[in-house]
Design a protein around this motif. Structure first.
Motif, PDB file in Angstrom:
ATOM      1  N   VAL A  97      26.143  40.765  40.887  1.00  0.00           N
ATOM      2  CA  VAL A  97      27.051  41.924  40.909  1.00  0.00           C
ATOM      3  C   VAL A  97      28.132  41.753  39.845  1.00  0.00           C
ATOM      4  N   VAL A  98      28.386  42.839  39.121  1.00  0.00           N
ATOM      5  CA  VAL A  98      29.518  42.850  38.180  1.00  0.00           C
ATOM      6  C   VAL A  98      30.600  43.745  38.772  1.00  0.00           C
ATOM      7  N   VAL A  99      31.777  43.168  38.985  1.00  0.00           N
ATOM      8  CA  VAL A  99      32.912  43.900  39.561  1.00  0.00           C
ATOM      9  C   VAL A  99      33.914  44.184  38.445  1.00  0.00           C
ATOM     10  N   ILE A 100      34.205  45.463  38.234  1.00  0.00           N
ATOM     11  CA  ILE A 100      35.164  45.839  37.189  1.00  0.00           C
ATOM     12  C   ILE A 100      36.427  46.341  37.882  1.00  0.00           C
ATOM     13  N   GLY A 101      37.550  45.670  37.663  1.00  0.00           N
ATOM     14  CA  GLY A 101      38.780  46.113  38.320  1.00  0.00           C
ATOM     15  C   GLY A 101      39.924  45.139  38.096  1.00  0.00           C
ATOM     16  N   GLY A 102      40.976  45.326  38.871  1.00  0.00           N
ATOM     17  CA  GLY A 102      42.171  44.492  38.716  1.00  0.00           C
ATOM     18  C   GLY A 102      42.234  43.403  39.768  1.00  0.00           C
ATOM     19  N   ASP A 103      43.440  43.017  40.086  1.00  0.00           N
ATOM     20  CA  ASP A 103      43.703  41.888  40.971  1.00  0.00           C
ATOM     21  C   ASP A 103      42.969  41.988  42.323  1.00  0.00           C
ATOM     22  N   GLY A 104      43.111  43.122  43.002  1.00  0.00           N
ATOM     23  CA  GLY A 104      42.483  43.302  44.319  1.00  0.00           C
ATOM     24  C   GLY A 104      40.966  43.226  44.218  1.00  0.00           C
ATOM     25  N   SER A 105      40.423  43.806  43.161  1.00  0.00           N
ATOM     26  CA  SER A 105      38.970  43.801  42.960  1.00  0.00           C
ATOM     27  C   SER A 105      38.485  42.376  42.712  1.00  0.00           C
TER      28      SER A 105
END
Ligand code: F6P
Length: 318
Positions: A97-105
């Motif tokens: 899985v590739v997760v694109i986001g900020g701190d929470g992600s």
């Protein structure tokens, strides 16, 4: 890995689409099956997962927002939510899985990794608050939007010989204020990382006006407080400012070429590293070089503030 999935999570940012496109097309290029997860971790729990092909990411590199949409998901913080998400991934045979986001992600990505799912994090946020990368995806565009707004404010401030207080986003990070402030020649940049004295700032501004300056711009990072509040405080020292809160304007619009290139590079980098068997890592670019860092380290490290740039901005704003 054989089947990977990509999601965008938390606050959206310009360039997320370019990153999704890069993950999908790099994955397909390398012979993987690629899935898109709608609405971030919420879609993972609700099994909102669909196969992606070359065409499903056509005509999006130039678009702001995220075609995969995003959500802030409380349920994924619970063990039940996490197990549901994992079961859905397994059901589709997804093994990366590739997760694109900020701190929470990134915290979500860290959990997925700990549950045994191969996971990569891409820094996608306008805030530039993720360490171990020079810039996050969306930051460059957000700064350009602020600079453009300050240019406009400066016109009318100059005509009226006024002071403008501009509140910008960034959560706890002062980088949007710092970069936009330096690039737009702001007289004061208020960021959570540096102590400031409003009386001193007001005195300097009054002196500047007395010596022929015809406007003043104060950029306030939201991490410092509300622009309205700063304006009230500074009024006590004889300046009567006008306040502008730029808000979510900073999160929209077409990404700059810098954000598109950063997103394209990072998406491809994440896919290559997943194929090599890496997991639990954040992908970044430092001095033009690809850099891989443990997500665990990233979420436990505060991004260092660039004091040199701050001091330069102050020296040049006389
Ligand atoms: O993290 C991105 C960001 O735009 C921050 O700069 C801001 O504090 C926050 O998200 C706003 O959140 P929301 O879109 O939920 O109002």
């Amino acid at each position: 890995v054989k089947k990977i999935a990509v999601l965008t999570s938390g606050g959206d940012s310009q360039g997320m689409n370019a990153a999704v496109r890069s993950v999908v097309r790099s994955g397909l290029y390398h012979g993987l099956e690629v899935y898109g997860i709608q609405r971030g971790f919420l879609g993972l729990i609700n099994d909102d997962i669909r196969p992606m092909d070359l065409r499903s990411v056509g005509d999006i590199i130039q678009r702001g927002g995220t075609v995969l949409q995003t959500a802030r998901c409380e349920e994924f913080k619970t063990p039940e939510g996490q197990q549901k998400a994992l079961a859905n991934l397994r059901k589709h045979g997804i093994d990366g899985v590739v997760v694109i986001g900020g701190d929470g992600s990134y915290r979500g990505a860290n959990i997925l990794n700990k549950l045994g799912m191969k996971t990569m994090g891409l820094p996608g946020t306008i805030d530039n608050d993720i360490p171990f990368t020079d810039f996050t995806i969306g930051f460059d565009t957000a700064v350009s939007i602020v600079v453009d707004a300050v240019n406009k404010l400066r016109d009318t401030m100059t005509s009226h010989e006024r002071t403008s207080v501009v509140e910008v986003m960034g959560r706890h990070c002062g980088d949007i204020a710092l970069y936009a402030g330096l690039a737009s020649g702001a007289e004061a940049i208020l960021v959570p990382e540096v102590k400031f004295d409003l009386e001193q700032i007001a005195t300097r501004m009054r002196e500047n006006f007395a010596h022929g300056k015809r406007h003043s711009i104060i950029v306030v990072a939201e991490g410092v407080g509300k622009g309205e509040h700063i304006a009230e405080e500074i009024e006590r020292f004889g300046i009567e400012p006008r306040v502008t809160v730029l808000g979510h304007i900073q999160r929209g619009g077409t990404p700059t070429h810098n954000d598109r290139i950063l997103a394209s590079r990072l998406g491809d980098f994440a896919v290559r590293k997943l194929i090599e068997g890496e997991s639990g890592k954040s992908c970044g670019i430092i001095n033009g070089e690809e850099v891989l860092t443990d997500i665990e380290v990233v979420i436990n490290t505060k991004r260092p503030f660039n004091m040199e740039l701050y001091e330069l901005a102050m020296r040049l704003s006389q």
